[in-house]
Write a protein that holds these residues in place. Structure first.
Motif, PDB file in Angstrom:
ATOM      1  N   GLY A   1       5.166   2.610   0.779  1.00 31.43           N
ATOM      2  CA  GLY A   1       4.104   3.574   0.519  1.00 31.43           C
ATOM      3  C   GLY A   1       2.784   2.865   0.293  1.00 31.43           C
ATOM      4  O   GLY A   1       2.725   1.628   0.294  1.00 31.43           O
ATOM      5  N   PRO A   2       1.707   3.603   0.087  1.00 29.57           N
ATOM      6  CA  PRO A   2       0.379   3.007  -0.123  1.00 29.57           C
ATOM      7  C   PRO A   2       0.323   2.026  -1.287  1.00 29.57           C
ATOM      8  O   PRO A   2      -0.440   1.068  -1.264  1.00 29.57           O
ATOM      9  N   GLU A   3       1.167   2.268  -2.296  1.00 29.68           N
ATOM     10  CA  GLU A   3       1.145   1.403  -3.475  1.00 29.68           C
ATOM     11  C   GLU A   3       1.665  -0.006  -3.175  1.00 29.68           C
ATOM     12  O   GLU A   3       1.415  -0.945  -3.932  1.00 29.68           O
ATOM     13  N   ARG A   4       2.380  -0.164  -2.063  1.00 30.02           N
ATOM     14  CA  ARG A   4       2.896  -1.482  -1.678  1.00 30.02           C
ATOM     15  C   ARG A   4       1.857  -2.290  -0.895  1.00 30.02           C
ATOM     16  O   ARG A   4       2.062  -3.471  -0.618  1.00 30.02           O
ATOM     17  N   LEU A   5       0.756  -1.640  -0.510  1.00 28.71           N
ATOM     18  CA  LEU A   5      -0.287  -2.303   0.271  1.00 28.71           C
ATOM     19  C   LEU A   5      -1.484  -2.627  -0.621  1.00 28.71           C
ATOM     20  O   LEU A   5      -1.539  -2.217  -1.777  1.00 28.71           O
ATOM     21  N   ARG A   6      -2.462  -3.339  -0.058  1.00 28.92           N
ATOM     22  CA  ARG A   6      -3.654  -3.707  -0.831  1.00 28.92           C
ATOM     23  C   ARG A   6      -4.727  -2.618  -0.715  1.00 28.92           C
ATOM     24  O   ARG A   6      -5.891  -2.897  -0.428  1.00 28.92           O
ATOM     25  N   THR A   7      -4.312  -1.368  -0.950  1.00 29.73           N
ATOM     26  CA  THR A   7      -5.245  -0.247  -0.849  1.00 29.73           C
ATOM     27  C   THR A   7      -6.124  -0.122  -2.095  1.00 29.73           C
ATOM     28  O   THR A   7      -7.284   0.264  -2.008  1.00 29.73           O
TER      29      THR A   7
ATOM     30  N   ALA B   1      -0.559   6.480  10.582  1.00 30.80           N
ATOM     31  CA  ALA B   1      -0.381   7.088   9.254  1.00 30.80           C
ATOM     32  C   ALA B   1      -1.233   6.359   8.214  1.00 30.80           C
ATOM     33  O   ALA B   1      -1.858   6.990   7.354  1.00 30.80           O
ATOM     34  N   THR B   2      -1.276   5.058   8.310  1.00 34.97           N
ATOM     35  CA  THR B   2      -2.077   4.255   7.384  1.00 34.97           C
ATOM     36  C   THR B   2      -3.566   4.551   7.551  1.00 34.97           C
ATOM     37  O   THR B   2      -4.297   4.713   6.569  1.00 34.97           O
TER      38      THR B   2
ATOM     39  N   SER C   1       5.023   3.048   5.817  1.00 34.91           N
ATOM     40  CA  SER C   1       6.224   3.331   6.607  1.00 34.91           C
ATOM     41  C   SER C   1       7.281   3.960   5.699  1.00 34.91           C
ATOM     42  O   SER C   1       8.098   3.249   5.097  1.00 34.91           O
ATOM     43  N   PRO C   2       7.263   5.294   5.576  1.00 36.42           N
ATOM     44  CA  PRO C   2       8.225   5.963   4.682  1.00 36.42           C
ATOM     45  C   PRO C   2       9.676   5.626   5.004  1.00 36.42           C
ATOM     46  O   PRO C   2      10.499   5.499   4.092  1.00 36.42           O
ATOM     47  N   ILE C   3       9.989   5.439   6.291  1.00 35.74           N
ATOM     48  CA  ILE C   3      11.376   5.154   6.681  1.00 35.74           C
ATOM     49  C   ILE C   3      11.851   3.818   6.122  1.00 35.74           C
ATOM     50  O   ILE C   3      13.034   3.605   5.877  1.00 35.74           O
ATOM     51  N   ASP C   4      10.886   2.895   5.901  1.00 35.50           N
ATOM     52  CA  ASP C   4      11.217   1.589   5.323  1.00 35.50           C
ATOM     53  C   ASP C   4      10.923   1.534   3.831  1.00 35.50           C
ATOM     54  O   ASP C   4      11.008   0.473   3.209  1.00 35.50           O
TER      55      ASP C   4
END
Length: 203
Positions: free
Chosen positions: A121-127, A154-155, A115-118
């Protein structure tokens, strides 16, 4: 807060920090706790402390598990299909899918959505953990079961691009009309997805 004694104001403030809880609801919760018995208040406090001290994250799927139980029960179950991973946003999504009894593979919990507005980014998730599982081999299919909203889409698109070089099949859960819904109340995107995801009538 004017007119409130410090312990009451503090509890209202803490309740207000919870998602979906506004000031009015925080006040109602606070006065409910105030009217409750001391034993009930202690039980609530103990449950809050317990969830922080006795809950951990599975090192495999990143779902929640009891402290000291790693991997979690779902990952440790030998009856589940190890070659199929269903990717969800939150632990509650695992419970929802498990209730259906239809999926017998394993899971991966992202703990959010891009959620770019919040500023997420992907680095904040368990990707990173998901990619490690995919590149280790043995995965036949990854099912992207993120929510059907802008962040979820988007995810899913990001993960699909990330996983395709490493996994034989990357799929997305079907989207469409809910059971019991009326066509006249459905939005355009839902109707389009329903038409795109149509299938043969089964007897």
């Amino acid at each position: 807060m004017a007119g409130l004694i410090a312990p009451v104001a503090r509890l209202i403030e803490e309740f207000s920090k919870l998602p979906g809880i506004g000031t009015k609801t925080a006040q109602r919760l606070t006065y409910h706790v105030l009217r409750a018995s001391t034993d009930d208040a202690r039980a609530l406090a103990a449950a809050l402390i317990g969830i922080k001290e006795n809950v951990a994250y599975c090192s495999v799927c990143c779902n929640i598990t009891e402290a000291g139980v790693d991997p979690c029960d779902l990952c440790a179950d030998p009856r589940r299909e190890s070659g199929r991973i269903c990717v969800v946003e939150e632990p509650l999504d695992v419970l929802a899918i498990e209730r259906t009894g239809e999926f017998r593979g394993r899971y991966h919990v992202l703990h959010g959505a891009i959620s770019p507005i919040d500023g997420i980014g992907p680095e904040r998730l368990r990707t990173r953990e998901l990619l490690s599982r995919a590149t280790a081999g043995g995965i036949e299919e990854v099912i992207l079961a993120t929510n059907p909203n802008l962040e979820g889409e988007a995810t899913a698109m990001y993960l699909a691009d990330l996983l395709r070089p490493h996994v034989a099949s990357v799929t997305r859960i079907a989207r469409g009309l809910p059971v019991g819904g009326d066509l006249e109340y459905a939005d355009d995107v839902t109707l389009i997805r329903s038409l795109q995801g149509r299938r043969a009538v089964e007897r």
